[in-house]
Write a protein that holds these residues in place. Sequence first.
Motif, PDB file in Angstrom:
ATOM      1  N   ALA A   5       0.831  -1.206   0.000  1.00 15.95           N
ATOM      2  CA  ALA A   5       0.000   0.000   0.000  1.00 15.95           C
ATOM      3  C   ALA A   5       0.867   1.259   0.000  1.00 15.95           C
ATOM      4  N   GLU A   6       1.920   1.256   0.799  1.00 17.90           N
ATOM      5  CA  GLU A   6       2.823   2.409   0.840  1.00 17.90           C
ATOM      6  C   GLU A   6       3.515   2.589  -0.506  1.00 17.90           C
ATOM      7  N   GLY A   7       3.982   1.501  -1.101  1.00 20.13           N
ATOM      8  CA  GLY A   7       4.647   1.563  -2.400  1.00 20.13           C
ATOM      9  C   GLY A   7       3.716   2.072  -3.482  1.00 20.13           C
ATOM     10  N   ARG A   8       2.488   1.625  -3.445  1.00 19.85           N
ATOM     11  CA  ARG A   8       1.496   2.066  -4.431  1.00 19.85           C
ATOM     12  C   ARG A   8       1.252   3.566  -4.287  1.00 19.85           C
ATOM     13  N   ALA A   9       1.093   4.036  -3.040  1.00 15.56           N
ATOM     14  CA  ALA A   9       0.847   5.461  -2.802  1.00 15.56           C
ATOM     15  C   ALA A   9       2.038   6.304  -3.265  1.00 15.56           C
ATOM     16  N   GLU A  10       3.247   5.838  -2.983  1.00 19.33           N
ATOM     17  CA  GLU A  10       4.440   6.564  -3.416  1.00 19.33           C
ATOM     18  C   GLU A  10       4.526   6.608  -4.940  1.00 19.33           C
ATOM     19  N   GLY A  11       4.225   5.497  -5.574  1.00 17.82           N
ATOM     20  CA  GLY A  11       4.258   5.436  -7.030  1.00 17.82           C
ATOM     21  C   GLY A  11       3.245   6.372  -7.672  1.00 17.82           C
ATOM     22  N   LEU A  12       2.055   6.409  -7.118  1.00 19.15           N
ATOM     23  CA  LEU A  12       1.028   7.303  -7.650  1.00 19.15           C
ATOM     24  C   LEU A  12       1.433   8.762  -7.482  1.00 19.15           C
ATOM     25  N   ALA A  13       1.968   9.106  -6.315  1.00 17.01           N
ATOM     26  CA  ALA A  13       2.392  10.488  -6.069  1.00 17.01           C
ATOM     27  C   ALA A  13       3.521  10.891  -7.020  1.00 17.01           C
ATOM     28  N   GLU A  14       4.472   9.988  -7.217  1.00 13.19           N
ATOM     29  CA  GLU A  14       5.590  10.276  -8.117  1.00 13.19           C
ATOM     30  C   GLU A  14       5.094  10.438  -9.553  1.00 13.19           C
ATOM     31  N   GLY A  15       4.203   9.567  -9.980  1.00 12.14           N
ATOM     32  CA  GLY A  15       3.654   9.662 -11.334  1.00 12.14           C
ATOM     33  C   GLY A  15       2.867  10.944 -11.541  1.00 12.14           C
ATOM     34  N   GLU A  16       2.115  11.324 -10.533  1.00 13.08           N
ATOM     35  CA  GLU A  16       1.339  12.566 -10.631  1.00 13.08           C
ATOM     36  C   GLU A  16       2.271  13.775 -10.735  1.00 13.08           C
ATOM     37  N   ALA A  17       3.326  13.778  -9.932  1.00 10.43           N
ATOM     38  CA  ALA A  17       4.279  14.893  -9.968  1.00 10.43           C
ATOM     39  C   ALA A  17       4.966  14.982 -11.327  1.00 10.43           C
ATOM     40  N   LYS A  18       5.384  13.842 -11.859  1.00 13.31           N
ATOM     41  CA  LYS A  18       6.034  13.835 -13.168  1.00 13.31           C
ATOM     42  C   LYS A  18       5.066  14.289 -14.253  1.00 13.31           C
ATOM     43  N   GLY A  19       3.830  13.856 -14.159  1.00 12.45           N
ATOM     44  CA  GLY A  19       2.820  14.250 -15.138  1.00 12.45           C
ATOM     45  C   GLY A  19       2.537  15.741 -15.094  1.00 12.45           C
ATOM     46  N   THR A  20       2.524  16.310 -13.886  1.00 12.47           N
ATOM     47  CA  THR A  20       2.290  17.741 -13.734  1.00 12.47           C
ATOM     48  C   THR A  20       3.429  18.537 -14.359  1.00 12.47           C
ATOM     49  N   ILE A  21       4.658  18.121 -14.097  1.00 11.04           N
ATOM     50  CA  ILE A  21       5.829  18.803 -14.664  1.00 11.04           C
ATOM     51  C   ILE A  21       5.804  18.713 -16.180  1.00 11.04           C
ATOM     52  N   LYS A  22       5.536  17.519 -16.692  1.00  9.35           N
ATOM     53  CA  LYS A  22       5.511  17.312 -18.144  1.00  9.35           C
ATOM     54  C   LYS A  22       4.399  18.146 -18.787  1.00  9.35           C
ATOM     55  N   GLY A  23       3.237  18.190 -18.153  1.00 13.25           N
ATOM     56  CA  GLY A  23       2.123  18.976 -18.687  1.00 13.25           C
ATOM     57  C   GLY A  23       2.433  20.464 -18.727  1.00 13.25           C
ATOM     58  N   LYS A  24       3.051  20.955 -17.654  1.00 15.53           N
ATOM     59  CA  LYS A  24       3.426  22.367 -17.607  1.00 15.53           C
ATOM     60  C   LYS A  24       4.449  22.681 -18.707  1.00 15.53           C
ATOM     61  N   ALA A  25       5.416  21.794 -18.860  1.00 23.58           N
ATOM     62  CA  ALA A  25       6.446  21.997 -19.884  1.00 23.58           C
ATOM     63  C   ALA A  25       5.828  21.992 -21.278  1.00 23.58           C
ATOM     64  N   GLU A  26       4.876  21.109 -21.516  1.00 27.20           N
ATOM     65  CA  GLU A  26       4.233  21.050 -22.831  1.00 27.20           C
ATOM     66  C   GLU A  26       3.427  22.324 -23.106  1.00 27.20           C
ATOM     67  N   ALA A  27       2.765  22.843 -22.066  1.00 28.08           N
ATOM     68  CA  ALA A  27       2.014  24.087 -22.234  1.00 28.08           C
ATOM     69  C   ALA A  27       2.959  25.238 -22.552  1.00 28.08           C
ATOM     70  N   LEU A  28       4.075  25.308 -21.838  1.00 26.90           N
ATOM     71  CA  LEU A  28       5.056  26.349 -22.102  1.00 26.90           C
ATOM     72  C   LEU A  28       5.653  26.197 -23.495  1.00 26.90           C
ATOM     73  N   MET A  29       5.886  24.960 -23.910  1.00 24.42           N
ATOM     74  CA  MET A  29       6.442  24.729 -25.237  1.00 24.42           C
ATOM     75  C   MET A  29       5.462  25.190 -26.309  1.00 24.42           C
ATOM     76  N   GLY A  30       4.181  25.044 -26.057  1.00 22.90           N
ATOM     77  CA  GLY A  30       3.172  25.545 -26.983  1.00 22.90           C
ATOM     78  C   GLY A  30       3.271  27.057 -27.145  1.00 22.90           C
ATOM     79  N   LEU A  31       3.545  27.742 -26.028  1.00 20.12           N
ATOM     80  CA  LEU A  31       3.721  29.196 -26.095  1.00 20.12           C
ATOM     81  C   LEU A  31       4.978  29.562 -26.877  1.00 20.12           C
ATOM     82  N   VAL A  32       6.007  28.732 -26.765  1.00 17.16           N
ATOM     83  CA  VAL A  32       7.233  28.957 -27.533  1.00 17.16           C
ATOM     84  C   VAL A  32       6.931  28.793 -29.022  1.00 17.16           C
ATOM     85  N   HIS A  33       6.220  27.719 -29.364  1.00 18.53           N
ATOM     86  CA  HIS A  33       5.882  27.479 -30.778  1.00 18.53           C
ATOM     87  C   HIS A  33       5.008  28.590 -31.359  1.00 18.53           C
ATOM     88  N   ASP A  34       4.150  29.179 -30.507  1.00 19.48           N
ATOM     89  CA  ASP A  34       3.287  30.269 -30.965  1.00 19.48           C
ATOM     90  C   ASP A  34       4.029  31.606 -31.042  1.00 19.48           C
TER      91      ASP A  34
END
Length: 78
Positions: free
Chosen positions: A24-53
Amino acid sequence: MTFFMELRRREEKGREEGRAEGRAEGRAEGLAEGEAKGTIKGKAEALMGLVHDGLLTMKEAAKRAGMTEEAFRKLVTR
């Protein structure tokens, strides 16, 4: 049931509970890590869109992402 049999049963029950807790602890840690990575990647993609525009420079987008320009480029080109 003898004393030793009862003792062994309790030990095994404790191990099973420990394994379940660890999973259960491992699952919770994995989900939190995945969410954090997804948030960073999403923010970077949004910023990259502004660069392309043409609204941001690569340098400014990296700064807003809190990264070096090189790290930002690597992240958005994966």
